[in-house]
Design a protein around this motif. Sequence first.
Motif, PDB file in Angstrom:
ATOM      1  N   VAL A  21       0.812  -1.210   0.000  1.00  0.00           N
ATOM      2  CA  VAL A  21       0.000   0.000   0.000  1.00  0.00           C
ATOM      3  C   VAL A  21       0.850   1.267   0.000  1.00  0.00           C
ATOM      4  O   VAL A  21       1.949   1.294   0.557  1.00  0.00           O
ATOM      5  N   ALA A  22       0.317   2.296  -0.634  1.00  0.00           N
ATOM      6  CA  ALA A  22       0.844   3.655  -0.518  1.00  0.00           C
ATOM      7  C   ALA A  22      -0.201   4.422   0.288  1.00  0.00           C
ATOM      8  O   ALA A  22      -1.394   4.372  -0.028  1.00  0.00           O
ATOM      9  N   ILE A  23       0.239   5.102   1.322  1.00  0.00           N
ATOM     10  CA  ILE A  23      -0.685   5.780   2.234  1.00  0.00           C
ATOM     11  C   ILE A  23      -0.543   7.287   2.101  1.00  0.00           C
ATOM     12  O   ILE A  23       0.576   7.819   2.180  1.00  0.00           O
ATOM     13  N   ALA A  24      -1.675   7.970   1.898  1.00  0.00           N
ATOM     14  CA  ALA A  24      -1.692   9.432   1.927  1.00  0.00           C
ATOM     15  C   ALA A  24      -1.363   9.827   3.357  1.00  0.00           C
ATOM     16  O   ALA A  24      -2.169   9.635   4.266  1.00  0.00           O
ATOM     17  N   PHE A  25      -0.165  10.354   3.551  1.00  0.00           N
ATOM     18  CA  PHE A  25       0.356  10.554   4.901  1.00  0.00           C
ATOM     19  C   PHE A  25       0.562  12.035   5.203  1.00  0.00           C
ATOM     20  O   PHE A  25       1.473  12.669   4.676  1.00  0.00           O
ATOM     21  N   SER A  26      -0.291  12.555   6.077  1.00  0.00           N
ATOM     22  CA  SER A  26      -0.182  13.962   6.470  1.00  0.00           C
ATOM     23  C   SER A  26       0.634  14.135   7.739  1.00  0.00           C
ATOM     24  O   SER A  26       1.084  15.237   8.044  1.00  0.00           O
ATOM     25  N   GLY A  27       0.795  13.061   8.484  1.00  0.00           N
ATOM     26  CA  GLY A  27       1.441  13.139   9.784  1.00  0.00           C
ATOM     27  C   GLY A  27       0.445  13.369  10.909  1.00  0.00           C
ATOM     28  O   GLY A  27       0.819  13.481  12.065  1.00  0.00           O
ATOM     29  N   GLY A  28      -0.840  13.426  10.570  1.00  0.00           N
ATOM     30  CA  GLY A  28      -1.885  13.545  11.577  1.00  0.00           C
ATOM     31  C   GLY A  28      -2.133  12.212  12.266  1.00  0.00           C
ATOM     32  O   GLY A  28      -1.563  11.183  11.890  1.00  0.00           O
ATOM     33  N   ASP A  40       3.571  -2.574  10.625  1.00  0.00           N
ATOM     34  CA  ASP A  40       3.594  -3.743  11.516  1.00  0.00           C
ATOM     35  C   ASP A  40       3.064  -4.989  10.821  1.00  0.00           C
ATOM     36  O   ASP A  40       3.571  -6.087  11.023  1.00  0.00           O
ATOM     37  N   VAL A  41       2.031  -4.822   9.991  1.00  0.00           N
ATOM     38  CA  VAL A  41       1.383  -5.962   9.347  1.00  0.00           C
ATOM     39  C   VAL A  41       2.096  -6.386   8.062  1.00  0.00           C
ATOM     40  O   VAL A  41       2.311  -7.575   7.828  1.00  0.00           O
ATOM     41  N   LEU A  42       2.459  -5.411   7.232  1.00  0.00           N
ATOM     42  CA  LEU A  42       2.978  -5.714   5.898  1.00  0.00           C
ATOM     43  C   LEU A  42       4.491  -5.640   5.786  1.00  0.00           C
ATOM     44  O   LEU A  42       5.059  -6.104   4.806  1.00  0.00           O
ATOM     45  N   GLY A  43       5.129  -5.025   6.772  1.00  0.00           N
ATOM     46  CA  GLY A  43       6.577  -4.810   6.696  1.00  0.00           C
ATOM     47  C   GLY A  43       6.877  -3.539   5.918  1.00  0.00           C
ATOM     48  O   GLY A  43       6.110  -3.130   5.048  1.00  0.00           O
ATOM     49  N   ASP A  44       8.001  -2.936   6.219  1.00  0.00           N
ATOM     50  CA  ASP A  44       8.300  -1.640   5.617  1.00  0.00           C
ATOM     51  C   ASP A  44       8.564  -1.696   4.116  1.00  0.00           C
ATOM     52  O   ASP A  44       8.452  -0.684   3.427  1.00  0.00           O
ATOM     53  N   ASP A  45       8.879  -2.865   3.570  1.00  0.00           N
ATOM     54  CA  ASP A  45       9.070  -2.971   2.116  1.00  0.00           C
ATOM     55  C   ASP A  45       7.763  -2.878   1.340  1.00  0.00           C
ATOM     56  O   ASP A  45       7.775  -2.615   0.137  1.00  0.00           O
ATOM     57  N   ASN A  46       6.648  -3.103   2.006  1.00  0.00           N
ATOM     58  CA  ASN A  46       5.344  -3.130   1.332  1.00  0.00           C
ATOM     59  C   ASN A  46       4.469  -1.930   1.650  1.00  0.00           C
ATOM     60  O   ASN A  46       3.275  -1.945   1.351  1.00  0.00           O
ATOM     61  N   VAL A  47       5.072  -0.905   2.270  1.00  0.00           N
ATOM     62  CA  VAL A  47       4.309   0.282   2.676  1.00  0.00           C
ATOM     63  C   VAL A  47       5.096   1.528   2.277  1.00  0.00           C
ATOM     64  O   VAL A  47       6.302   1.607   2.526  1.00  0.00           O
TER      65      VAL A  47
END
Length: 176
Positions: A21-28, A40-47
Motif C-alpha cells: 500500500v501507498a498511504i496518503a500521509f499527512s502526519g496527523g 507492523d502488518v505488511l513490513g516496511d518494504d510493502n508500505v
Amino acid sequence: MKNIENKSFKLKKILRELKSVAIAFSGGVDSTFLLKVAIDVLGDDNVLAVTSCAETYPSEEEKEAEKLARNMGAKHHLIHTTELDNENFVKNDQKRCYYCKKELFSEIIKVAEKKGYNYVLDGSNYDDHLHDYRPGMQAASEMEVKSPLYLKNMIYRPGISRLLPVFLLVSLMVMK
C-alpha cells in the motif's frame, strides 16, 4: 477492550489482504496510526508513506510528517501538488476539498503505480463521516482510494487514540 481488539484484528486482516500500500500521509493522528499498523502488518518494504508539499500546506507539517515517517522506519515519498493552479479550487467554494483531494490522490496513484504498490489508502475514518460535508471523500471514492479505518464503522477517532502505542503518542507530542 474486547471490541477494540476485534477492530484491530479486522484492520490487520484488511491490510494483509491488500499486500502492499501507498498511504496518503499527512502526519496527523489518523494517517500516522494507519501507517504504523500497515508497517507492523505488511513490513516496511510493502508500505510507502506519501506526503504532499503544496503552497496550501504549511512547510512545518511536511517536516513533521517526514520526521515521523522516518522515526517509524517508513519509506517516505514527497510529491508536489499544485491545487492553486486549478481554478475550481481557487474559487474556494464548498467543493474545494474535492478538487484538492482529486489532485492529491491522482499524484499518489501515479507514485504507487510507478513504484509497484497495489493500493492507495487514506486515514479517513467513521468519525469523519458523522457530521460534516466532506467532498474530498467523494474524490477518494471516485479514485478507488481505500479507507480501511472507515470500513463497516470500524474505527473512530477515540478508538484510534486508544490503539496507538504510547511511544507513538509521545513522539507526536514532542514534535509539536
